[in-house]
Design a protein around this motif. Sequence first.
Motif, PDB file in Angstrom:
ATOM      1  N   ASP A 114       0.833  -1.209   0.000  1.00 13.47           N
ATOM      2  CA  ASP A 114       0.000   0.000   0.000  1.00 13.47           C
ATOM      3  C   ASP A 114       0.866   1.258   0.000  1.00 13.47           C
ATOM      4  O   ASP A 114       0.489   2.275  -0.570  1.00 13.47           O
ATOM      5  N   VAL A 115       2.007   1.188   0.648  1.00 10.37           N
ATOM      6  CA  VAL A 115       2.910   2.341   0.725  1.00 10.37           C
ATOM      7  C   VAL A 115       3.445   2.684  -0.662  1.00 10.37           C
ATOM      8  O   VAL A 115       3.418   3.849  -1.080  1.00 10.37           O
ATOM      9  N   ILE A 116       3.898   1.695  -1.396  1.00  9.75           N
ATOM     10  CA  ILE A 116       4.415   1.939  -2.751  1.00  9.75           C
ATOM     11  C   ILE A 116       3.297   2.479  -3.633  1.00  9.75           C
ATOM     12  O   ILE A 116       3.495   3.429  -4.395  1.00  9.75           O
ATOM     13  N   SER A 117       2.109   1.911  -3.526  1.00 11.58           N
ATOM     14  CA  SER A 117       0.962   2.395  -4.310  1.00 11.58           C
ATOM     15  C   SER A 117       0.671   3.860  -3.996  1.00 11.58           C
ATOM     16  O   SER A 117       0.367   4.641  -4.899  1.00 11.58           O
ATOM     17  N   TRP A 118       0.748   4.231  -2.725  1.00 11.16           N
ATOM     18  CA  TRP A 118       0.480   5.618  -2.335  1.00 11.16           C
ATOM     19  C   TRP A 118       1.439   6.574  -3.046  1.00 11.16           C
ATOM     20  O   TRP A 118       1.024   7.591  -3.587  1.00 11.16           O
ATOM     21  N   PHE A 119       2.715   6.240  -3.052  1.00  8.77           N
ATOM     22  CA  PHE A 119       3.699   7.110  -3.709  1.00  8.77           C
ATOM     23  C   PHE A 119       3.511   7.121  -5.229  1.00  8.77           C
ATOM     24  O   PHE A 119       3.664   8.164  -5.869  1.00  8.77           O
ATOM     25  N   LYS A 120       3.171   5.989  -5.813  1.00 10.78           N
ATOM     26  CA  LYS A 120       2.967   5.923  -7.269  1.00 10.78           C
ATOM     27  C   LYS A 120       1.758   6.746  -7.713  1.00 10.78           C
ATOM     28  O   LYS A 120       1.715   7.213  -8.847  1.00 10.78           O
ATOM     29  N   GLU A 121       0.782   6.921  -6.817  1.00  7.05           N
ATOM     30  CA  GLU A 121      -0.441   7.643  -7.166  1.00  7.05           C
ATOM     31  C   GLU A 121      -0.360   9.144  -6.910  1.00  7.05           C
ATOM     32  O   GLU A 121      -1.353   9.854  -7.116  1.00  7.05           O
ATOM     33  N   LEU A 122       0.795   9.639  -6.494  1.00  7.81           N
ATOM     34  CA  LEU A 122       0.948  11.083  -6.292  1.00  7.81           C
ATOM     35  C   LEU A 122       0.786  11.816  -7.620  1.00  7.81           C
ATOM     36  O   LEU A 122       1.109  11.270  -8.686  1.00  7.81           O
ATOM     37  N   PRO A 123       0.316  13.067  -7.593  1.00  7.54           N
ATOM     38  CA  PRO A 123       0.182  13.833  -8.837  1.00  7.54           C
ATOM     39  C   PRO A 123       1.513  13.964  -9.593  1.00  7.54           C
ATOM     40  O   PRO A 123       1.539  13.929 -10.812  1.00  7.54           O
ATOM     41  N   LEU A 124       2.603  14.116  -8.865  1.00  4.57           N
ATOM     42  CA  LEU A 124       3.945  14.131  -9.452  1.00  4.57           C
ATOM     43  C   LEU A 124       4.729  12.971  -8.850  1.00  4.57           C
ATOM     44  O   LEU A 124       5.504  13.143  -7.906  1.00  4.57           O
ATOM     45  N   PRO A 125       4.527  11.750  -9.366  1.00  2.00           N
ATOM     46  CA  PRO A 125       5.190  10.595  -8.763  1.00  2.00           C
ATOM     47  C   PRO A 125       6.711  10.674  -8.926  1.00  2.00           C
ATOM     48  O   PRO A 125       7.211  11.234  -9.903  1.00  2.00           O
ATOM     49  N   PRO A 126       7.424  10.122  -7.963  1.00  2.00           N
ATOM     50  CA  PRO A 126       8.888  10.151  -8.034  1.00  2.00           C
ATOM     51  C   PRO A 126       9.425   9.101  -8.996  1.00  2.00           C
ATOM     52  O   PRO A 126       8.705   8.186  -9.408  1.00  2.00           O
ATOM     53  N   THR A 127      10.699   9.237  -9.318  1.00  2.00           N
ATOM     54  CA  THR A 127      11.410   8.171 -10.002  1.00  2.00           C
ATOM     55  C   THR A 127      11.712   7.135  -8.928  1.00  2.00           C
ATOM     56  O   THR A 127      12.230   7.470  -7.859  1.00  2.00           O
ATOM     57  N   MET A 128      11.366   5.884  -9.208  1.00  3.54           N
ATOM     58  CA  MET A 128      11.500   4.839  -8.196  1.00  3.54           C
ATOM     59  C   MET A 128      12.481   3.778  -8.667  1.00  3.54           C
ATOM     60  O   MET A 128      12.360   3.261  -9.781  1.00  3.54           O
ATOM     61  N   VAL A 129      13.449   3.479  -7.793  1.00  5.96           N
ATOM     62  CA  VAL A 129      14.438   2.460  -8.091  1.00  5.96           C
ATOM     63  C   VAL A 129      14.337   1.381  -7.027  1.00  5.96           C
ATOM     64  O   VAL A 129      14.489   1.665  -5.831  1.00  5.96           O
ATOM     65  N   GLN A 130      14.062   0.157  -7.458  1.00  9.42           N
ATOM     66  CA  GLN A 130      13.927  -0.943  -6.512  1.00  9.42           C
ATOM     67  C   GLN A 130      15.301  -1.360  -6.015  1.00  9.42           C
ATOM     68  O   GLN A 130      16.271  -1.401  -6.772  1.00  9.42           O
ATOM     69  N   THR A 131      15.390  -1.669  -4.721  1.00  8.28           N
ATOM     70  CA  THR A 131      16.622  -2.143  -4.102  1.00  8.28           C
ATOM     71  C   THR A 131      16.355  -3.507  -3.481  1.00  8.28           C
ATOM     72  O   THR A 131      15.224  -4.000  -3.508  1.00  8.28           O
ATOM     73  N   GLU A 132      17.363  -4.089  -2.894  1.00  6.77           N
ATOM     74  CA  GLU A 132      17.211  -5.406  -2.269  1.00  6.77           C
ATOM     75  C   GLU A 132      16.180  -5.382  -1.146  1.00  6.77           C
ATOM     76  O   GLU A 132      15.432  -6.333  -0.960  1.00  6.77           O
ATOM     77  N   ARG A 133      16.106  -4.279  -0.396  1.00  9.31           N
ATOM     78  CA  ARG A 133      15.215  -4.213   0.761  1.00  9.31           C
ATOM     79  C   ARG A 133      14.018  -3.298   0.570  1.00  9.31           C
ATOM     80  O   ARG A 133      13.224  -3.131   1.485  1.00  9.31           O
ATOM     81  N   GLY A 134      13.878  -2.693  -0.580  1.00  8.52           N
ATOM     82  CA  GLY A 134      12.743  -1.796  -0.773  1.00  8.52           C
ATOM     83  C   GLY A 134      12.890  -0.934  -2.010  1.00  8.52           C
ATOM     84  O   GLY A 134      13.162  -1.438  -3.095  1.00  8.52           O
ATOM     85  N   TRP A 135      12.732   0.381  -1.803  1.00  9.77           N
ATOM     86  CA  TRP A 135      12.757   1.319  -2.917  1.00  9.77           C
ATOM     87  C   TRP A 135      13.471   2.613  -2.528  1.00  9.77           C
ATOM     88  O   TRP A 135      13.349   3.073  -1.390  1.00  9.77           O
ATOM     89  N   ASN A 136      14.166   3.202  -3.489  1.00  8.53           N
ATOM     90  CA  ASN A 136      14.706   4.556  -3.360  1.00  8.53           C
ATOM     91  C   ASN A 136      13.886   5.439  -4.283  1.00  8.53           C
ATOM     92  O   ASN A 136      13.691   5.110  -5.463  1.00  8.53           O
ATOM     93  N   LEU A 137      13.402   6.555  -3.757  1.00 11.92           N
ATOM     94  CA  LEU A 137      12.554   7.462  -4.527  1.00 11.92           C
ATOM     95  C   LEU A 137      13.258   8.804  -4.687  1.00 11.92           C
ATOM     96  O   LEU A 137      13.783   9.342  -3.708  1.00 11.92           O
ATOM     97  N   HIS A 138      13.274   9.311  -5.906  1.00 15.10           N
ATOM     98  CA  HIS A 138      13.831  10.639  -6.168  1.00 15.10           C
ATOM     99  C   HIS A 138      12.726  11.520  -6.739  1.00 15.10           C
ATOM    100  O   HIS A 138      12.146  11.206  -7.780  1.00 15.10           O
TER     101      HIS A 138
END
Length: 180
Positions: free
Chosen positions: A16-40
């Motif tokens: 749900d957390v990743i979905s929340w960030f993806k649904e932002l009006p200006l979504p970040p660039t998301m890079v998946q990592t071993e333990r989660g995600w880095n968002l810019h």
Amino acid sequence: MSTTFRFIANPLGPSDVISWFKELPLPPTMVQTERGWNLHFHEFGSLVYSIDSTINPQKSPVVIIFLPRVVRGVLWTVGEVHFLSTPLKQQFPKLHRISTAFSKWLSAMPCVYSNNCKENEFAYYLEGSVQNQDTPVFAFESGYSALQSGRYFVADSDNEYRLDTICKTLALRGVPCADV
């Protein structure tokens, strides 16, 4: 100082957390990592690099997400969201507004642990260093159900030595951990 949010959810389901960030009006660039995600949040500024060519998270509009995961077969880690820019409000006011909106959204979930509460119904199931942090822990429906059914949680940062100690304690309660 960075801002941290903590949550519990089923690590095997969609986030749900990743979905929340993806649904932002200006979504970040998301890079998946071993333990989660880095968002810019490139709309708010460029990445700033340190002398050693690594990204300086305190001066860049970035968010780090550690998703819940299964460790030792029976333990779930507590998820974490870190807004690392400091001072956030002065450097990146729009990212600060996103942090505030995320806080409001997350705090609508049940708080299952907080240092500010005298009684924490689920503290028994929060092992390791989960209870040693200042930020409260909120539960999504899947995490809340897991707590109610007796699932144990640990901090994402708990190391192998700490996990060994936790597993020895859990074995006394009849909860066997998987070998490393």
